[in-house]
Motif scaffolding. Structure first.
Motif, mmCIF file in Angstrom:
data_model
loop_
_atom_site.group_PDB
_atom_site.id
_atom_site.type_symbol
_atom_site.label_atom_id
_atom_site.label_comp_id
_atom_site.label_asym_id
_atom_site.label_seq_id
_atom_site.Cartn_x
_atom_site.Cartn_y
_atom_site.Cartn_z
ATOM 1 N N ASN A 112 44.963 -2.977 42.447
ATOM 2 C CA ASN A 112 46.139 -3.654 41.891
ATOM 3 C C ASN A 112 47.069 -2.689 41.169
ATOM 4 O O ASN A 112 47.359 -2.851 39.981
ATOM 5 C CB ASN A 112 45.692 -4.736 40.903
ATOM 6 N N ARG A 119 51.651 -5.048 35.123
ATOM 7 C CA ARG A 119 51.544 -6.501 35.033
ATOM 8 C C ARG A 119 52.618 -7.097 34.126
ATOM 9 O O ARG A 119 53.123 -8.178 34.379
ATOM 10 C CB ARG A 119 50.160 -6.895 34.506
ATOM 11 N N HIS A 121 47.511 -13.800 34.337
ATOM 12 C CA HIS A 121 46.061 -13.716 34.151
ATOM 13 C C HIS A 121 45.730 -12.947 32.862
ATOM 14 O O HIS A 121 44.925 -13.404 32.042
ATOM 15 C CB HIS A 121 45.462 -12.967 35.344
ATOM 16 N N GLN A 176 36.358 -10.346 30.970
ATOM 17 C CA GLN A 176 36.377 -9.515 32.191
ATOM 18 C C GLN A 176 37.823 -9.171 32.580
ATOM 19 O O GLN A 176 38.151 -8.026 32.875
ATOM 20 C CB GLN A 176 35.667 -10.211 33.364
ATOM 21 N N VAL A 177 38.684 -10.166 32.553
ATOM 22 C CA VAL A 177 40.091 -9.909 32.899
ATOM 23 C C VAL A 177 40.739 -9.029 31.819
ATOM 24 O O VAL A 177 41.634 -8.229 32.102
ATOM 25 C CB VAL A 177 40.848 -11.247 33.078
ATOM 26 N N LYS A 215 52.855 -10.488 43.115
ATOM 27 C CA LYS A 215 51.472 -10.723 42.714
ATOM 28 C C LYS A 215 51.146 -10.069 41.376
ATOM 29 O O LYS A 215 50.568 -10.701 40.490
ATOM 30 C CB LYS A 215 50.548 -10.212 43.815
ATOM 31 N N HIS A 275 35.583 -17.491 35.619
ATOM 32 C CA HIS A 275 36.055 -16.126 35.396
ATOM 33 C C HIS A 275 36.172 -15.868 33.904
ATOM 34 O O HIS A 275 36.931 -16.531 33.201
ATOM 35 C CB HIS A 275 37.421 -15.967 36.061
ATOM 36 N N LYS A 316 46.279 -1.760 32.911
ATOM 37 C CA LYS A 316 46.844 -2.927 33.595
ATOM 38 C C LYS A 316 48.202 -3.355 33.051
ATOM 39 O O LYS A 316 49.036 -3.875 33.788
ATOM 40 C CB LYS A 316 45.869 -4.117 33.465
ATOM 41 N N LEU A 363 50.857 -13.310 39.159
ATOM 42 C CA LEU A 363 49.433 -13.649 39.034
ATOM 43 C C LEU A 363 48.747 -12.786 37.985
ATOM 44 O O LEU A 363 48.168 -13.282 37.024
ATOM 45 C CB LEU A 363 48.711 -13.508 40.388
ATOM 46 N N ASN A 364 48.794 -11.465 38.173
ATOM 47 C CA ASN A 364 48.037 -10.618 37.258
ATOM 48 C C ASN A 364 48.642 -10.622 35.848
ATOM 49 O O ASN A 364 47.899 -10.575 34.858
ATOM 50 C CB ASN A 364 47.927 -9.193 37.807
ATOM 51 N N VAL A 391 46.526 -7.167 47.708
ATOM 52 C CA VAL A 391 45.242 -7.851 47.913
ATOM 53 C C VAL A 391 45.124 -8.980 46.901
ATOM 54 O O VAL A 391 45.551 -8.828 45.759
ATOM 55 C CB VAL A 391 44.045 -6.896 47.727
ATOM 56 N N ASP A 392 44.563 -10.094 47.318
ATOM 57 C CA ASP A 392 44.455 -11.194 46.371
ATOM 58 C C ASP A 392 43.300 -12.129 46.709
ATOM 59 O O ASP A 392 43.242 -12.690 47.811
ATOM 60 C CB ASP A 392 45.776 -11.985 46.365
ATOM 61 N N ARG A 393 42.410 -12.271 45.791
ATOM 62 C CA ARG A 393 41.398 -13.328 45.769
ATOM 63 C C ARG A 393 40.722 -13.244 44.410
ATOM 64 O O ARG A 393 40.347 -12.142 43.981
ATOM 65 C CB ARG A 393 40.358 -13.135 46.888
ATOM 66 N N ILE A 394 40.536 -14.354 43.756
ATOM 67 C CA ILE A 394 39.832 -14.329 42.472
ATOM 68 C C ILE A 394 38.333 -14.267 42.747
ATOM 69 O O ILE A 394 37.766 -15.173 43.368
ATOM 70 C CB ILE A 394 40.207 -15.552 41.613
HETATM 71 C C1 CS2 Z 1 42.217 -9.959 37.368
HETATM 72 C C2 CS2 Z 1 42.164 -9.610 38.855
HETATM 73 O O1 CS2 Z 1 40.383 -8.833 36.420
HETATM 74 C C3 CS2 Z 1 41.611 -8.879 36.502
HETATM 75 O O2 CS2 Z 1 42.315 -8.117 35.876
HETATM 76 O O3 CS2 Z 1 43.538 -10.210 36.996
HETATM 77 O O4 CS2 Z 1 40.961 -9.072 39.222
HETATM 78 C C4 CS2 Z 1 42.495 -10.834 39.717
HETATM 79 O O5 CS2 Z 1 41.469 -11.790 39.665
HETATM 80 C C5 CS2 Z 1 42.734 -10.436 41.142
HETATM 81 O O6 CS2 Z 1 43.720 -9.444 41.196
HETATM 82 C C6 CS2 Z 1 43.125 -11.638 41.985
HETATM 83 O O7 CS2 Z 1 43.522 -11.191 43.222
#
Ligand code: CS2
Length: 487
Positions: free
Chosen positions: A187, A379, A297, A367-368, A289, A363, A375, A293-294, A223-226
């Motif tokens: 990412n 992000r 997140h 961890q995130v 993404k 999740h 990051k 998303l990130n 790439v994307d999948r949780i």
């Molecule tokens: C999350 C990513 O752990 C993290 O920082 O934001 O791993 C997230 O789940 C993936 O990028 C989803 O594709």
């Protein structure tokens, strides 16, 4: 249950869960570095589906750069493992048979270098996390530390991923191994360009420049999948579904996406037949993404963890959180870039919030939250920079950064300890310890970390004031009361 997943027990598992190819049939054509849960639930699945649809010698040799455990588990299972998809409505488990071999780079780097030189290998994919690229997060420039310098200047066994790659490319040139694609699946913003810049630099230092330019491509990807870290529960579900034990099982959400720049000089699997999108330019997708998303997140992770919540799903349910995240997307993220044709950032953001609300995906916020220094720039900080350049006041993006600043102080609102798992942890702690424990003291101490905050950002008075104001709110009232006021 004592029987273990493996070739011998495969006939006993439910037919719907068996691999879609015959394990071992396809010769190896891909080396993958980084055997974490994400790779196992993402690229390996696409490759298996591509092999099932169109064949080809595209089996994957999985390389673990450091951890021996995953190699041991997978070896004991003939390279087989399961992916459980967890939806609110139910779950399904399938075994993946796309791994054609396994290597442990820390134990046997020479074997990995030899693989990279092998003409049968035409693609190297990587999921090694942001920090393994040794790039300065704020500028994207290479951080030439002692480990990497040792990999370049001596002939001792390589200790870094870039060192391993450049040794492998040198061996490939000597062996006349032919062209190859190196594909970052991490990412990072413009991940293909970043990997190319890194390898270009190392190639210059080792006299490989011309060969690399003529033979190596660096397709970018989104790439994307949780895929949360595997837990005892993941393995218990896998065992219940398969009827045998699987110590290498992973679990993930139903959604999955892979956008790939189509630049493979020696061919590739028919990933498009597995649902991937092959394109000329993946960068609009990466922005969408990483920033939506990130970015969201990370914001939920820091706010949620400080409020004492264990999972993203629970944190999103805090009153005001979803509203704050919608405003973050609409007011800060959406105006900061042009999304890919046919999509809008608002709709994408709604889909993201829906995915985060999946109650079956546990999740963890911490961890995130890990590796925030690596990051935050792509992000959140790039959104802030773009908004400031356009004269905007990025209120919600600065809330996310203030939440990170509050998080790294190391305690929840009710005083419980929070982990600081970050390559810059020592520097962060030292800076905090040397400054007043006030909102302004914290903000100034952390804005001074120039590997995270570019000078343009650190010297911006509007940004600084927004951060001080948010941190004052968070300190005075706590996360939940701060969010409760969001309309
Ligand atoms: C999350 C990513 O752990 C993290 O920082 O934001 O791993 C997230 O789940 C993936 O990028 C989803 O594709």
């Amino acid at each position: 249950m004592s029987d273990r997943l493996g070739l011998a027990t495969l006939p006993r598992i439910p037919a719907a869960s068996r691999p879609r190819i015959t394990p071992g049939d396809a010769g190896a054509g891909i080396v993958h570095l980084g055997l974490g849960a994400f790779f196992r639930a993402h690229q390996a699945v696409y490759t298996e589906d591509a092999l099932a649809a169109a064949g080809g010698d595209w089996g994957i040799i999985g390389v673990a750069p450091r951890s021996a455990t995953v190699i041991e588990h997978l070896r004991a299972q003939d390279g087989l493992y399961s992916v459980t998809t967890l939806a609110a409505e139910g779950r399904s488990t399938r075994v993946i048979g796309a791994l054609a071999g396994l290597r442990h780079a820390a134990a046997d780097p020479a074997a990995v270098v030899a693989l990279l030189a092998d003409p049968a290998i035409k693609i190297v994919t990587l999921t090694v996390t942001e920090k393994a690229y040794r790039l300065d997060p704020a500028t994207g420039r290479l951080l030439l530390d002692d480990d990497l310098r040792g990999d370049l200047e001596t002939d001792r066994d390589p200790r870094t991923v870039p060192g391993l790659l450049i040794r492998g490319l040198a061996a490939r040139r000597r062996a006349d191994g032919g062209p190859i694609a190196l594909v970052s699946c991490d990412n990072l913003p413009s991940n293909g360009h970043r990997l190319r810049g890194l390898i270009d630099y190392l190639a210059t230092a080792t006299g490989l420049t011309d060969w690399v330019r003529a033979n190596v491509t660096f397709p970018g990807t989104m790439v994307d999948r949780i895929v949360p870290a595997t837990t005892a529960e993941t393995l218990a579900i896998a065992a219940a579904e398969l009827g045998v034990r699987d110590e290498a099982g992973v679990h993930g959400e139903p959604f999955s996406q892979w956008i790939i720049e189509d630049d493979f000089p020696a061919g590739r699997p028919a990933w498009e037949q597995a649902g991937a999108v092959l394109t000329g330019d993946p960068r609009p997708w990466e922005h969408l993404k990483l920033r939506s998303l990130n970015g969201v997140h990370s914001a939920i992770a820091y706010l949620g963890a400080v409020a004492g919540h264990e999972t993203i799903y629970q944190a999103l349910a805090v009153p005001g959180m979803a509203t704050a995240m919608r405003r973050f997307i609409a007011e800060d993220v959406a105006p900061s870039f042009q999304p890919p044709p046919g999509t809008t950032t608002i709709e994408y953001g709604e889909q993201v919030l829906h995915r985060f609300a999946n109650p079956a995906i546990g999740h963890r916020t911490v961890q995130v939250a890990m590796d925030g220094s690596q990051k935050l720039p792509q992000r959140i900080l790039h959104t802030i920079l773009d908004r400031r350049r356009a004269g905007g006041t990025p209120q919600w993006a600065t809330l996310a950064v203030a939440a990170w600043m509050r998080y790294v102080r190391g305690t929840t609102d009710d005083g419980r300890p929070l982990p600081l798992d970050d390559p810059l942890a020592d520097r962060i702690r030292q800076r905090l310890a040397a400054s007043p424990a006030t909102p302004a003291g914290t903000v100034d101490a952390l804005l001074g970390l120039d590997t995270i905050f570019a000078p343009e950002l650190a010297g911006d008075d509007v940004v600084r004031q927004l951060l001080v104001d948010w941190l004052t709110e968070l300190d005075k009232h706590g996360v939940e009361a701060t969010l409760a006021g969001v309309r």
